[in-house]
Design an enzyme around this catalytic site. Structure first.
Site, PDB file in Angstrom:
ATOM      1  N   GLY A 158       0.828  -1.199   0.000  1.00  0.00           N
ATOM      2  CA  GLY A 158       0.000   0.000   0.000  1.00  0.00           C
ATOM      3  C   GLY A 158       0.859   1.245   0.000  1.00  0.00           C
ATOM      4  CG  PHE A 209       3.900  12.066   4.777  1.00  0.00           C
ATOM      5  CD1 PHE A 209       4.656  13.085   4.220  1.00  0.00           C
ATOM      6  CD2 PHE A 209       2.706  12.391   5.395  1.00  0.00           C
ATOM      7  CE1 PHE A 209       4.232  14.400   4.289  1.00  0.00           C
ATOM      8  CE2 PHE A 209       2.274  13.702   5.471  1.00  0.00           C
ATOM      9  CZ  PHE A 209       3.043  14.717   4.913  1.00  0.00           C
ATOM     10  CG  ASP A 268      -9.128   5.383  11.609  1.00  0.00           C
ATOM     11  OD1 ASP A 268     -10.357   5.562  11.442  1.00  0.00           O
ATOM     12  OD2 ASP A 268      -8.340   5.198  10.669  1.00  0.00           O
TER      13      ASP A 268
END
Length: 439
Positions: free
Chosen positions: A96, A100, A209
């Site tokens: 992935g 950054f 999250d």
């Protein structure tokens, strides 16, 4: 960024499977003194894989990041890796990427054990801050149900974090693929997640999250552990002391409070459908926001549908702030009252009234592993609801959205053919603090 930036870094571990190359504090100073000019990255949310810092035991192999199909793209990133990294690891496949970072699957040259390496660009101050924050968290955690950081290589322009590699897939993908799913199966998964989240909260860490995509199985076997991953928005703070929300009291309970007893957080960030109302209202909040997210996860795991969902972001937020739950539609008539009670207690508007992770584990439905609940197979209804959501998501989100630089877009192991993965393609992670608000 505003999410977990500028925290004091913990001391690096001094032993284990492999040692940390150098301290993050020393690295940050070196970066500040580096005057080498180069292209600057745009401010954005980095791709976060999550991992924690302590290595597995010598007889244990614990993966922690999903494999990806983009092996052919790995070669072009291999040249970007420092020779001291490639001397120890073979680069195998791209997993992935984010604003950054790039994440690749690797193999240790000596042991042939698979890992993931997250290569983070830290030349720009924003990238350095994101990196420092995430590693500070990962170096503290060590738990069977939280992913692990194995090793860190730090250089002026890049940091390479070696992470465990998870091969068992996401939580919802497992629910869909197994063909049989009951309330007992749901409690087995939730107990593991609660254990991992409880560990984080006891360390003073708020994840911010939590969602099914960030809950990965260690291996494909039926006895696999479920791991909490992705600490890109995690931060220290939001914890304190309080009273139980499940055991009859008011007040925020255990090590996580919604009141003034803990270190309050203010940054607006998370994934929309899983964000707690206090975040949306831009109030100071605590790690009770993680418990709200767990309530949403429990609702999804039991039904395949979302408790709060709307094509309009404004209407979605309004629905969350109102907090009105509906248990209509299949399979809710067959879901037990204790299971519904568990969900309702986590999705209370008052954060001080929500249970802590430890208290939620003691809820009768979880503690007894749904012993008195129906043994009905919920798989068909869950899969159907996920497919319907996948269809709606596909019509709303362009196919190019998956795999974009934002941290919230991810494609499941089976791509669009998997209802669990496709149904979540629109769940973006949303950073951005309101004016004057920061952690």
């Amino acid at each position: 960024m505003g999410c977990g930036i500028g925290k004091v870094l913990p001391e690096a571990p001094k032993g284990g499977y492999v040692s940390v190359v150098q301290s993050l504090v020393a690295f940050s100073r070196a970066c500040d003194d580096d005057n080498d000019d180069g292209p600057k990255k745009r401010r954005g949310l980095g791709f976060s894989t999550g991992a924690n810092h302590r290595p597995p035991a010598s007889n244990e192999r614990r993966p922690v990041l999903r494999e990806g199909p983009r092996r052919d793209q790995a070669a072009k990133y291999k040249d970007k890796f420092d020779a001291r990294v490639t001397a120890r690891y073979d680069i195998r496949a791209l997993i992935g990427r984010g604003s950054f970072s790039r994440v690749v699957r690797v193999e240790h040259r000596a042991t042939r054990q698979p890992f993931a390496i997250k290569m983070m660009e830290v030349e720009a101050p924003e990238g350095r801050e994101v990196c420092a924050s995430e590693l500070a968290v990962l170096r503290r955690v060590s738990h069977a149900h939280v992913i692990r950081l194995i090793e860190v290589f730090q250089f002026p322009r890049r940091v390479y974090a070696v992470l465990e590699l998870a091969t068992g897939g996401e939580l919802l993908d497992r629910v869909v693929s197994r063909g049989h799913f009951t309330e007992r199966d749901a409690t087995v998964a939730l107990r593991m997640v609660l254990a991992g989240v409880g560990h984080l909260h006891n360390l003073g860490i708020t994840h911010r999250d939590l969602k099914p995509e960030n809950l990965l199985y260690y291996h494909p076997g039926a006895d696999s552990r479920l791991l909490v991953t992705d600490f890109g928005l995690a931060t220290f703070g939001g914890t304190g002391s309080g009273v139980s929300g499940l055991d009859g009291g008011g007040g925020g309970g255990g090590d996580c409070t919604g009141g003034d007893g803990g270190w309050s957080l203010r940054t607006t960030c998370g994934t929309p459908e899983y964000m707690a109302p206090e975040i949306l209202l831009r109030k100071a909040y605590s790690c009770a926001v993680d418990m709200w997210a767990l309530g949403v996860i429990a609702y999804v795991v039991l039904s395949g549908s979302m408790p709060f969902e709307d094509d309009s972001r404004t209407r979605l937020y309004r629905s969350i702030v109102r907090g009105k739950l509906s248990f209509r539609g299949d399979p809710w008539p067959a879901v037990s009252h204790p299971a519904r009670d568990f969900v309702q207690r986590l999705l209370l508007l008052d954060p001080a009234a929500r249970p802590t992770a430890d208290q939620a584990t003691r809820h009768p439905w979880v503690a007894t592993m749904a012993a008195g609940s129906s043994a009905r197979n919920l798989h068909r209804s869950i899969s159907q609801n996920l497919r319907q959501r996948a269809s709606r998501s596909s019509s709303r989100c362009p196919s190019s959205a998956a795999g974009s630089s934002g941290g919230g877009h991810r494609r499941g192991p089976g791509g669009d053919k998997e209802p669990g993965a496709a149904a979540r393609r629109c769940s973006q992670t949303v950073p951005g603090a309101p004016p004057g608000a920061s952690d």
